[in-house]
Design an enzyme around this catalytic site. Sequence first.
Site, mmCIF file in Angstrom:
data_model
loop_
_atom_site.group_PDB
_atom_site.id
_atom_site.type_symbol
_atom_site.label_atom_id
_atom_site.label_comp_id
_atom_site.label_asym_id
_atom_site.label_seq_id
_atom_site.Cartn_x
_atom_site.Cartn_y
_atom_site.Cartn_z
ATOM 1 N N ASP A 34 0.875 -1.155 0.000
ATOM 2 C CA ASP A 34 0.000 0.000 0.000
ATOM 3 C C ASP A 34 0.926 1.221 0.000
ATOM 4 O OD1 ASP A 34 -2.195 1.732 0.507
ATOM 5 O OD2 ASP A 34 -1.595 1.758 2.608
ATOM 6 N N ASP A 93 -1.808 -0.625 5.741
ATOM 7 C CA ASP A 93 -2.185 -0.133 7.063
ATOM 8 C C ASP A 93 -3.607 0.377 7.144
ATOM 9 O OD1 ASP A 93 -1.835 2.152 5.520
ATOM 10 O OD2 ASP A 93 -1.365 3.355 7.288
#
Lengths: 54, 751
Positions: B475, B648
């Site tokens: 990410d 996250d």
Amino acid sequence: MSGLLYLIPVALCLGLVGLVGFLWSLRTGQFDDLDGAATRILFDDVGYTKETER
Amino acid sequence: MFCCGGCAAAKGLIAELGLDAYYTRRQTMGASGRPASDADAIPVGPFVRSEADQAHLDLMVDGLECGACAWLIEAALARDPALEHARVNLSQRRLALTWRGPAEIGERLAGIVRRLGYAVAPFDAERLAATVDAEERDLLRSLGVAGFAAANVMLLSVSVWSGAIGEMGPATRDLLHWVSALIALPAIVYAIRPFARSAFAALAAGRTNMDVPITIGVTLASAVSLFDTWRSESHAYFDSAITLLFFLLIGRYLDRRARGQARSAVAHVAALAARSATVVDADGRTRIVRPSEVAAGVTVLVAAGERIPVDGRVASGASDLDTALVTGESLPRRVSVGDPVHAGMVNLTRSIQVIAERTGESTLLAEISRLLAAAESGRSRFVALADRVARSYAPVVHLAALTTFLGWILVADAGWHPALSAAVAVLIITCPCALALAVPVVQVVASGRLFRQGILLKSPTALERLAAARAIVFDKTGTLTVGRPELIAGNAIADLSLAAGMAQASRHPLSRALVRACPSAPAVDGVTEHPGEGLSAGGIRLGSARFVGADRAGADWHGPELWLAQPGMPPVQFRFDDPLRADAAETVSRLSAMGYRMALVSGDRPDVVARVASAVGIEDWSAEVGPQGKAAAIANLQINAPTVMIGDGINDAPALAQASASMAPAAAADVSRTAADAVFQGDRLRPVAEILEVARASDRLVRQNLGLALAYNLLAVPLAVLGFVTPLVAAIAMSSSSLLVVGNALRLGRR
């Protein structure tokens, strides 16, 4: 060979003392924080808890 | 220099308490341990247990790195007059507090630890301890009893073996055998319980597992030995039986502990993730409840700086929301009455009231939970290598023992007694001492090594799944980058100081970045915050270009920016950037050298994602991908190669669960930390490479160990079948193979 008659009980008793010691330390939680115990021994001064300060 | 006011305060507190020694005792220079904002703190009141005039409280502590942290916390707490006892458990990252006086003191004590820079969360110690520890302690007690008996019986057995060469008479030998039986039999009855229980459970369910041959082998060996002792034969297998249990219990205990550690990591993460919600009742009074207790239609007050606890709509007020964890966008979003908001967003500028809408199936969290459940059911089908080996090994053992027994009777035409002795020898030799130790020892050494570097493994099979991975998906916001904007240097000191002084009044991430860039700036009085626009103090304005009246025509900057306008002076621009983690590029190139295929999948705008991708050296990137899209991208990659997901945000959670294995930084959203297999602390990306390296190394060692154990069996079983295995041979074979396997596993811990 008659020595065995008291040597074996003596050996057994010593072993039992170790076993009882182990079970006692287990019950009083001395195996709960092995990582902490490893580093704590290096810090011997001021206030851990109230007990050590007194 | 300090990154924020909280860190400076923590340093001040440490100095004030005369605990400067902390700095000389730290072993690590981790960048973690920023003081958590008090707004996220969970009230500890409901968790305090009172008895007589004493009160107890158990807290999870995040950010403990070494003994110095434990020392610092205990020493700082000891200054509090009410405190009776404080003890940090470094292994479990917990803190147990006992004090005299009312329960409210708990809040003050927790506050002391928070101000030192550790996040704390209360948890229900009694409920957690009851389930986890009872079984582990029972195993440890059995282990102690078996160890005691094994040592003493071995002492007697060595006498018998050496006496057999010399001139020991049969009467003395029988006496020693009887004493052995006296020690070994009760110990065996006690220590075999864990195996017998699991064996009976398996048989009752119509299956067989590794514990069935263990239980049969040990029971038969004891019975045959008792019979032989009574008939005054020259061999007894008491030492083999009890030593076998001793070794097996070591393996079982280590395995249990690895699982227990994984489970306590889960509890740790869950407790720290717990938040509170402030509910506004019809009469206007507020009360604090857990977010799960908020029903639909209830009004929730969210103060500036708090995390929104539920999905809903804004009922009153207007503010800016930090949506980074939910959508991956790095810039705050402006909301006013009627706008939808999601749990996990952080309210930045003004307090707002939110009407909870938790019943809607279309809410983001509900949808993500659904995706999570679907993805996780796929992963639960994974069976660990050790279990697969054991599953096929147990029938082979039974068959070998049975064949030996029948072979001796039918082929060699022997009586039932030598046939049974040979069969027992086969069961003892094949008993999977080395096999039982092969995997758990490696796991314990590996997770211990990772733990020392601030990495929590949450699943016992995580290492195996990580080792199989061939592709990695990152990410962007908060994973490759640090997840918060930082000022790009280049402004005049006077401008910066003024802007930072104004920014102290705001929680907007760009304001925080200004304060971090110039922490010593004097605060400006009379600052008013205009949600979504900026700050003003008299004629001075700090905010968007439109708000300060700056001319953006011809500006070449597309990232986050703030403008400062003073009367009679041209507006000044401040530029911000979400910087990469310091070692992001280095880690990515290290991973690509290890042979991983890498991809970057982000919810952010294409130009930002492209810039980050080229900066760290990832060629395969995609932008503006939603939660479902991320999971789909992972599923797509998994057709060719097992994939690790690292992310996250809440929008990463389905992808984390979908992936073969996953990791999340400690600052991740609650649901993501829950979905991830491993959680790493700190501001660096290096732990990712570290985890994968340890996973690969431990996978190698596990395979080597299984190979060693099987090779040993191939060598020893023929001897046992032919009846050459005396108790002495069995003892030597068992110990040497177990020691070999343990020694091999310990190689992983060095470094």
